[in-house]
Design a protein around this motif. Structure first.
Motif, PDB file in Angstrom:
ATOM      1  N   GLY A  11      -1.686   7.631 -11.720  1.00 14.30           N
ATOM      2  CA  GLY A  11      -2.160   6.312 -11.383  1.00 14.30           C
ATOM      3  C   GLY A  11      -3.388   6.380 -10.512  1.00 14.30           C
ATOM      4  N   GLN A  12      -3.658   5.276  -9.820  1.00 17.80           N
ATOM      5  CA  GLN A  12      -4.848   5.153  -8.995  1.00 17.80           C
ATOM      6  C   GLN A  12      -4.452   4.768  -7.579  1.00 17.80           C
ATOM      7  N   LEU A  13      -5.160   5.333  -6.618  1.00 23.52           N
ATOM      8  CA  LEU A  13      -4.914   5.044  -5.213  1.00 23.52           C
ATOM      9  C   LEU A  13      -6.244   4.658  -4.578  1.00 23.52           C
ATOM     10  N   CYS A  15      -2.769  11.592  -9.667  1.00 20.11           N
ATOM     11  CA  CYS A  15      -3.268  10.344  -9.099  1.00 20.11           C
ATOM     12  C   CYS A  15      -4.780  10.449  -8.873  1.00 20.11           C
ATOM     13  N   ASP A  65      -4.926   0.072  -1.279  1.00 22.71           N
ATOM     14  CA  ASP A  65      -3.515   0.417  -1.184  1.00 22.71           C
ATOM     15  C   ASP A  65      -3.186   0.962   0.204  1.00 22.71           C
ATOM     16  N   ALA A  82       1.337  -2.936  -1.969  1.00 28.60           N
ATOM     17  CA  ALA A  82       1.076  -1.615  -2.549  1.00 28.60           C
ATOM     18  C   ALA A  82       2.277  -0.679  -2.439  1.00 28.60           C
ATOM     19  N   GLU A  93       4.887  -0.334  -4.095  1.00 20.64           N
ATOM     20  CA  GLU A  93       5.410   0.195  -5.346  1.00 20.64           C
ATOM     21  C   GLU A  93       4.422   1.083  -6.093  1.00 20.64           C
ATOM     22  N   ASN A  94       3.219   1.218  -5.578  1.00 17.57           N
ATOM     23  CA  ASN A  94       2.252   2.118  -6.203  1.00 17.57           C
ATOM     24  C   ASN A  94       2.807   3.537  -6.108  1.00 17.57           C
ATOM     25  N   GLU A  95       3.022   4.180  -7.225  1.00 20.28           N
ATOM     26  CA  GLU A  95       3.693   5.478  -7.245  1.00 20.28           C
ATOM     27  C   GLU A  95       2.877   6.600  -6.608  1.00 20.28           C
ATOM     28  N   CYS A  96       1.628   6.320  -6.279  1.00 16.53           N
ATOM     29  CA  CYS A  96       0.792   7.328  -5.626  1.00 16.53           C
ATOM     30  C   CYS A  96       0.803   7.223  -4.105  1.00 16.53           C
ATOM     31  N   VAL A  97       1.326   6.121  -3.571  1.00 13.37           N
ATOM     32  CA  VAL A  97       1.257   5.892  -2.132  1.00 13.37           C
ATOM     33  C   VAL A  97       2.046   6.935  -1.347  1.00 13.37           C
TER      34      VAL A  97
END
Length: 365
Positions: free
Chosen positions: A40-42, A65, A90, A280, A282-286
């Protein structure tokens, strides 16, 4: 922001080539603990040094990511972008005198420490710092930090000096330089014994002003960049004053007999933190990023770029021998040496403080 190259509302450090070589040269390549796989993107709203390729690329390779930084130059810019939603970030990296302002505004999500296991290796001061805690919840992960150093030429100032008082000693007329910043008000407040540094009354501020005007005969210059302070010290124009870590490192590398005065009245300190912008979570990259930047290996890479302190107590072991020796000499790996730090906090009456500081500078010597 890379304090080594940029002026901001919070710092004016300026690394010279000599200092960078002394502080950073030969930093060991370290094996980084691989974060959990993600894709994903961060988006980071961040000081530039915190998104250096040497830090970001290993994370991207290990997780899939993509990291997209949006650079800022001040804490006010972070607040403006987050509050307006214009940054669409994020994660952000504000300082400790700004963090709770964002938490109180409801724009920051709490952190689950269980998802950042490397925090268990943080020095005690950085595990649950007051500037990130609200109602029992943690709202950020501490990262780069530093102190406002009080330095002195040990050939001219007693080497056992342990008080801010020498800055007012008439023996050093025209030989002192302090920061052109309201941190100098904080410093005088500490010397006067005021415990509410960041919420001084009008009466206390007048006392601080009077004390700083009393210092003026000793002032050679109010410095704006630490490069200025380093030049004044190395040229023998001043015998001491306030500065940042880079000045000390440069002077030591040049063989100068300069001491880091651990003032009994306390020293100011800042700490930046990674904070999750609400929405943010739920952003899988956080969380892979938060864990990655909390590991000793990643923080060693960051130190190579910035020269700042980092909270993981195991980070120093990842540095090459020369860099580690300097880091330890600065007391950045010893939690006991950080016991008397007056960590920056929000100043509600900042405008009043600035008014007082301007009156000090305008006063006749």
């Amino acid at each position: 922001m890379k304090r080594s190259e940029f002026r901001s509302d919070r710092s004016s450090a300026s690394f010279s080539g000599t200092m960078r070589a002394a502080l950073m040269a030969g930093a060991a390549m370290v094996a980084l603990a691989a974060p959990a796989a993600a894709e994903g993107q961060l988006v980071l709203l961040v000081w530039e040094g915190y998104a250096d390729d040497s830090i970001v690329k290993p994370f991207e390779e290990q997780t899939g990511c993509r990291v997209d930084p949006i650079y800022v130059g001040s804490n006010d810019e972070i607040v403006s972008k987050v509050m307006s939603g214009g940054g669409a970030a994020d994660l952000i990296s504000p300082s400790n005198d700004t963090a709770m302002r964002l938490v109180d505004a409801g724009v920051i999500a709490p952190v689950d420490p269980a998802k950042v296991p490397s925090m268990a290796d943080f020095m005690p001061q950085f595990r649950n710092p007051e500037w990130l805690m609200k109602e029992g919840q943690l709202y950020g992960v501490p990262y780069g930090w530093g102190l406002i150093r009080i330095i002195a030429d040990a050939d001219k100032v007693p080497a056992d000096t342990d008080s801010l008082g020498f800055l007012w000693d008439p023996a050093y007329k025209g030989q002192i330089s302090v920061w052109d910043d309201i941190e100098t008000l904080y410093m005088a407040a500490r010397y006067l014994g005021f415990e509410n540094t960041y919420d001084l009354t009008d009466e206390q501020l007048e006392a601080v002003k009077a004390k700083l005007i009393e210092m003026k005969p000793n002032i050679r210059k109010y410095w704006f960049t630490t490069g200025e302070m380093g030049t004044l010290m190395s040229g023998g124009e001043v015998v001491g004053g306030s500065s940042w870590e880079p000045t000390l490192v440069e002077l030591w590398a040049a063989g100068k007999n300069v001491i880091d005065v651990k003032a009994k009245e306390g020293r100011g300190g800042y700490s930046d933190s990674w904070m999750i912008v609400r929405g943010a979570e739920e952003n899988e990259c956080v969380y892979p990023w938060l864990e990655y930047v909390s590991t000793p290996g990643a923080q060693a890479l960051a130190h190579k770029v910035t020269g700042f302190g980092y909270p993981n107590s195991r980070m120093a072991a990842e540095l090459d021998e020369e860099t580690r020796a300097t880091y330890e000499r600065l007391g950045m790996s010893d939690s006991e040496s950080l016991a008397n730090i007056d960590w920056w906090q929000p100043v509600e009456r900042r405008t009043k403080y600035l008014e007082i500081w301007n009156q000090v500078k305008a006063a006749a010597q």
